[in-house]
Enzyme design. Sequence first.
Site, PDB file in Angstrom:
ATOM      1  N   GLY A  46      -7.122   0.791 -11.063  1.00 37.05           N
ATOM      2  CA  GLY A  46      -6.044   0.869  -9.910  1.00 37.05           C
ATOM      3  C   GLY A  46      -5.077  -0.087 -10.063  1.00 37.05           C
ATOM      4  CD  GLN A  51      -2.856  -5.084  -8.033  1.00 35.84           C
ATOM      5  OE1 GLN A  51      -2.806  -3.901  -7.915  1.00 35.84           O
ATOM      6  NE2 GLN A  51      -3.674  -5.931  -8.828  1.00 35.84           N
ATOM      7  CB  CYS A  90      -8.332  -7.946  -8.597  1.00 38.72           C
ATOM      8  SG  CYS A  90      -6.709  -7.738  -8.051  1.00 38.72           S
ATOM      9  CG  LEU A  91      -5.864  -4.716 -13.373  1.00 38.98           C
ATOM     10  CD1 LEU A  91      -4.835  -3.716 -13.453  1.00 38.98           C
ATOM     11  CD2 LEU A  91      -6.286  -5.048 -14.682  1.00 38.98           C
ATOM     12  CG  HIS A 132      -9.160  -3.118  -5.250  1.00 39.68           C
ATOM     13  ND1 HIS A 132     -10.142  -4.327  -5.412  1.00 39.68           N
ATOM     14  CD2 HIS A 132      -8.082  -3.312  -5.806  1.00 39.68           C
ATOM     15  CE1 HIS A 132      -9.307  -5.220  -6.146  1.00 39.68           C
ATOM     16  NE2 HIS A 132      -8.450  -4.778  -6.277  1.00 39.68           N
ATOM     17  CD  GLU A 133      -5.750  -0.898  -6.547  1.00 33.18           C
ATOM     18  OE1 GLU A 133      -4.751  -1.621  -6.594  1.00 33.18           O
ATOM     19  OE2 GLU A 133      -6.649  -0.980  -7.433  1.00 33.18           O
ATOM     20  CG  HIS A 136      -3.936  -5.180  -3.919  1.00 32.72           C
ATOM     21  ND1 HIS A 136      -3.655  -6.406  -4.345  1.00 32.72           N
ATOM     22  CD2 HIS A 136      -4.761  -4.375  -4.957  1.00 32.72           C
ATOM     23  CE1 HIS A 136      -4.487  -6.777  -4.986  1.00 32.72           C
ATOM     24  NE2 HIS A 136      -4.914  -5.743  -5.464  1.00 32.72           N
TER      25      HIS A 136
END
Length: 154
Positions: A46, A51, A90-91, A132-133, A136
Amino acid sequence: MTVMKVVQYGDKILKRHCKKIENIDKDILKIVKNLEDTLDNCDGIGLAAPQIGIAKRIIRIDLKDGSQPISLINPEITKKIGKEVSIEGCLSYVGYEGEVVRPKKVYVEGMNTEGKKVEYFAEGLLAKAFCHEIDHLDGIMYMDRARKVYKLEE
């Protein structure tokens, strides 16, 4: 194809509340495409617009399990069911994972790239990815919700 650099923990944009999108135009569709291209070139499942440095309410989820990837504009969780502990990474915070309590199931609505309202009922990994997304987009990272965060071994 434009693969964007993934913004890392400490960048102020990751703590911003993102702006709702009023109108889907070519600039918004370009952001969607950049999210797709960037996620396709990452190990994650995701990615949210902040991000890649853009404070807009757009997410991309691709479980990379053969299911249809999802690009969602102005996503919103409308209902949460149950709770469970999951391990997340997380990226934007590479090299760490954490224990996070998330809903077992969620109902999510938003708009697709044609501007039509879409709804999803998600459970398991997809529910966690939505949570999660969407976090963000509100300036929340999983570490803000984590019971514990662990540094990964090489």
